[in-house]
Design a protein around this motif. Structure first.
Motif, mmCIF file in Angstrom:
data_model
loop_
_atom_site.group_PDB
_atom_site.id
_atom_site.type_symbol
_atom_site.label_atom_id
_atom_site.label_comp_id
_atom_site.label_asym_id
_atom_site.label_seq_id
_atom_site.Cartn_x
_atom_site.Cartn_y
_atom_site.Cartn_z
ATOM 1 N N UNK A 502 -9.779 -11.135 -7.966
ATOM 2 C CA UNK A 502 -10.407 -11.319 -6.658
ATOM 3 C C UNK A 502 -9.633 -10.564 -5.582
ATOM 4 N N UNK A 503 -8.313 -10.632 -5.680
ATOM 5 C CA UNK A 503 -7.483 -9.912 -4.707
ATOM 6 C C UNK A 503 -7.621 -8.404 -4.874
ATOM 7 N N UNK A 504 -7.756 -7.961 -6.111
ATOM 8 C CA UNK A 504 -7.924 -6.531 -6.354
ATOM 9 C C UNK A 504 -9.244 -6.030 -5.780
ATOM 10 N N UNK A 505 -10.304 -6.815 -5.930
ATOM 11 C CA UNK A 505 -11.583 -6.413 -5.343
ATOM 12 C C UNK A 505 -11.464 -6.300 -3.831
ATOM 13 N N UNK A 506 -10.733 -7.228 -3.242
ATOM 14 C CA UNK A 506 -10.514 -7.151 -1.798
ATOM 15 C C UNK A 506 -9.702 -5.913 -1.442
ATOM 16 N N UNK A 507 -8.728 -5.571 -2.303
ATOM 17 C CA UNK A 507 -7.930 -4.376 -2.056
ATOM 18 C C UNK A 507 -8.775 -3.107 -2.156
ATOM 19 N N UNK A 508 -9.716 -3.102 -3.079
ATOM 20 C CA UNK A 508 -10.605 -1.944 -3.186
ATOM 21 C C UNK A 508 -11.398 -1.751 -1.898
ATOM 22 N N UNK A 509 -11.866 -2.863 -1.320
ATOM 23 C CA UNK A 509 -12.589 -2.777 -0.049
ATOM 24 C C UNK A 509 -11.643 -2.301 1.055
ATOM 25 N N UNK A 510 -10.415 -2.819 1.061
ATOM 26 C CA UNK A 510 -9.436 -2.386 2.069
ATOM 27 C C UNK A 510 -9.174 -0.881 1.960
ATOM 28 N N UNK A 511 -9.114 -0.397 0.733
ATOM 29 C CA UNK A 511 -8.889 1.038 0.561
ATOM 30 C C UNK A 511 -10.092 1.832 1.047
ATOM 31 N N UNK A 512 -11.295 1.356 0.759
ATOM 32 C CA UNK A 512 -12.489 2.033 1.254
ATOM 33 C C UNK A 512 -12.492 2.100 2.785
ATOM 34 N N UNK A 513 -12.089 1.019 3.421
ATOM 35 C CA UNK A 513 -12.023 0.995 4.885
ATOM 36 C C UNK A 513 -11.023 2.031 5.386
ATOM 37 N N UNK A 514 -9.851 2.084 4.739
ATOM 38 C CA UNK A 514 -8.837 3.051 5.150
ATOM 39 C C UNK A 514 -9.342 4.481 4.962
ATOM 40 N N UNK A 515 -10.046 4.725 3.875
ATOM 41 C CA UNK A 515 -10.597 6.056 3.630
ATOM 42 C C UNK A 515 -11.654 6.407 4.672
#
Length: 617
Positions: A502-515
């Motif tokens: 669950x935390x990794x999925x949130x991290x993927x979204x965080x990375x998309x936002x940063x990109x």
């Protein structure tokens, strides 16, 4: 004067702050620093004393080429053993390295970074961790490209096909094939080129003179290790008969006298390995690379290897290097490595460390120092205690920095310090003052709230990368493959794994936002940053390009792309905390060098990064 006193205190390993058990950060007084310096033998009672002491320890900065002062560069890192090619013998070799450089140089890459090439145990190929070497002064002969040697017999096609076909390096079989061919080549060389006044003979003799007694001692150990294994003893000297544990013993002297030809063979192997590595560097520079090879220095050596046997006065016995408990390892880590002796380094003014650095650099244009905090301190664990019951021991930072900087300048070599994990306060400032580049990993570069730092927040004096050999590949991270693997091995339970996913999925979204915020995210992926769509389940090529461009936009002097990420690999090179349960240091890349040039991910990602970081005239 406080700033200068602080610099002096840092140079002698005195922390400028610490956090007490109540969570309060505390700072030692200037009087405390002066008294501690006095205990360490440094007179710092007056301001003039401090200035004089600083002048005495002032080291020249490590080499940074003039072009890198204003430019930014990028390169590729790989595990050399994992390179596949149509011509190698089931393990990547120095010829593969040269050909990879020739391929990457015209694409705009300025360096090829590889795992440590240190000598392991030739007599026991199952000891294959590049970070647990027998000696850091010499090279692993398994990386010799045997087909580039005159007089080497080729094995049968079926044997080569067998070792080349698997997805893992078969070290015992590769070693058997290569050793037989190398012995044949050496015997033929002895019958021709290495005798008399030939150029080959002159070159070999010059190499022997250059490396002197350390080379002879290393070759003696290798020959003795082979003899011990043949008699049923282990390859490491801790398990040998007592008479052979001391290189000065009568038994060892007799062995040396009776086995001169075998000792010469091991010196010849080192000569060949050094020549082929130098050739790879020359071809990298010829391909347009401004740095070329970027080598790696392990933090310590195997406690029963050539270094501890031949130089017992220079290493600490009865302790192992590790790291203290942290958020990732509640019990701490035991790396099982023997450290250099701080007393020996102090006594010889750091010359020993300078010799190790010089041998590790070889012909390379850059050197990575694994666990760079060893310049200041090491977490050492007594032999009879668990990893959580160790302590930090300080090292002569000033003398080690002097030796490192001097050697770097003499060799014109850039130095990168792997400063991850438990980092002493102000250590990174010391690194920057010495022009040692830091190590910044995308996965770890976060704000306090977990958001990924934007490119402009990265520091200039650093090498930035997406991942490392001890972490998941980008594809593996995105798919949470590393979490699945740890759960499957019983390293975490099901509840923890569910929470981690669950935390990794949130991290993927965080990375998309940063990109998206940095302007590199493709438009079709933008809805996922606004919560209007789920992030992609698998890593797409467009997303891989975006992540690489994101990193390339940082001000960091260097950016490194893992070859695993350029070939779509999902598995990592090493899973810390495992031995037999995971094939560490054995995985081959999914593509051959011949396939690499036309591989879509390799071509498009390198083009994108080269566009972000063009070479300037």
């Amino acid at each position: 004067m406080t700033a200068e006193l602080d610099r002096l205190a840092q140079a002698y390993g005195i922390s400028l702050s610490y956090t007490d058990e109540m969570g309060t950060e505390r700072f030692p007084s200037d009087d405390c620093k002066r008294q501690l310096l006095g205990v360490l033998g440094v007179d710092a009672q007056t301001d003039e004393d401090v200035r004089r002491s600083l002048a005495a320890i002032e080291a020249p900065a490590c080499h940074v080429p003039e072009w890198l002062e204003h430019d930014r560069a990028w390169g590729i890192t790989c595990q050399l053993y994992g390179l596949r090619s149509a011509r190698n013998w089931g393990i990547g070799d120095f010829e593969d390295l040269a050909r990879l450089a020739a391929l990457a140089g015209p694409s705009g890459a300025d360096f090829i970074g590889i795992n440590p090439l240190h000598a392991l145990f030739f007599a026991e190929p199952r000891h294959f961790s590049p970070y647990a070497p027998s000696s850091r002064r010499f090279l692993n002969p398994l990386y010799i490209a045997v087909d580039r040697l005159e007089g080497a017999d080729m094995p049968g096609s079926s044997a080569l096909e067998s070792v080349s076909a698997g997805d893992l390096v078969d070290y015992p079989e590769v070693s058997r094939l290569k050793q037989a061919a190398l012995e044949t080549a050496f015997a033929r060389a002895r019958g021709s080129g290495l005798n008399g006044d030939s150029a080959e003979s002159a070159g070999f003799e010059a190499f022997r003179r250059e490396h002197g007694a350390p080379l002879e001692d290393f070759a003696l150990f290798e020959a003795l290790s082979e003899a011990m294994v043949a008699q049923g003893y282990p390859c490491g000297w801790h398990g040998w008969p007592e008479a052979f544990r001391d290189k000065k013993s009568a038994a060892v002297r007799h062995f040396r006298e009776e086995n001169g030809e075998r000792i010469l063979f091991h010196m010849w192997l080192q000569w060949i390995a050094h020549r082929q590595l130098a050739d790879a560097q020359a071809r990298a520079r010829a391909a347009g690379m401004r740095i070329g090879l970027y080598l790696d220095l392990a933090v310590g050596v195997a406690p029963d290897g050539a270094s501890t046997w031949s130089e017992p006065e220079n290493v600490l016995r009865g302790v192992r290097i590790g790291c203290p408990p942290d958020a990732f390892n509640a019990q701490g880590q035991d790396w099982g490595l023997a450290p250099l002796s701080p007393q020996a380094l102090e006594a010889d003014q750091g010359r020993l460390f300078g010799q190790v650095i010089r041998e590790a650099i070889g012909p390379a244009g850059a050197l990575r120092i694994d666990h760079a905090m060893a310049l200041m301190r090491l977490y050492l664990i007594p032999s009879d205690l668990p990893s959580m019951d160790g302590a930090y021991v300080h090292y002569p930072l000033d003398k080690m920095l002097q030796a490192l900087a001097r050697t770097s300048q003499e060799a014109w070599t850039v130095v990168i310090g792997e400063d991850l994990g438990t980092v002493p306060p102000n250590f990174r400032e010391v690194m920057r003052a010495a022009r040692i580049l830091g190590y910044r990993v995308l996965f770890f570069e976060r704000e306090e709230d977990g958001r990924f730092k934007p490119p402009h927040a990265y520091e200039r004096d650093a090498l930035a990368c997406i991942s490392t050999h001890d972490l998941p590949t980008l594809r593996g991270w995105w798919a949470a493959h590393d979490i699945d693997m740890r759960e499957g091995l019983g390293m975490i339970d099901g509840e923890t794994a569910t929470a981690d996913r669950a935390e990794r999925e949130a991290d993927c979204v965080r990375l998309l936002v940063a990109l998206a915020d940095s302007g590199v995210l493709p438009e079709e992926l933008a809805p996922a940053t606004r919560g209007e769509a789920e992030p992609p389940q698998t890593l797409t090529q467009a997303l891989s390009i975006a992540v690489s461009r994101f990193l390339a936009r940082t001000p960091c002097r260097l950016v490194a792309l893992q070859l695993e990420d350029l070939t779509g690999a999902i598995d990592r090179a090493n899973l810390p905390g495992t031995t037999e349960d995971h094939p560490n240091w054995q995985r081959k890349l999914p593509l051959t060098l011949e396939e690499l040039a036309s591989a879509p991910d390799f071509r498009t990602i390198t083009q994108a990064v080269a566009a972000e970081r063009p070479r300037t005239p």
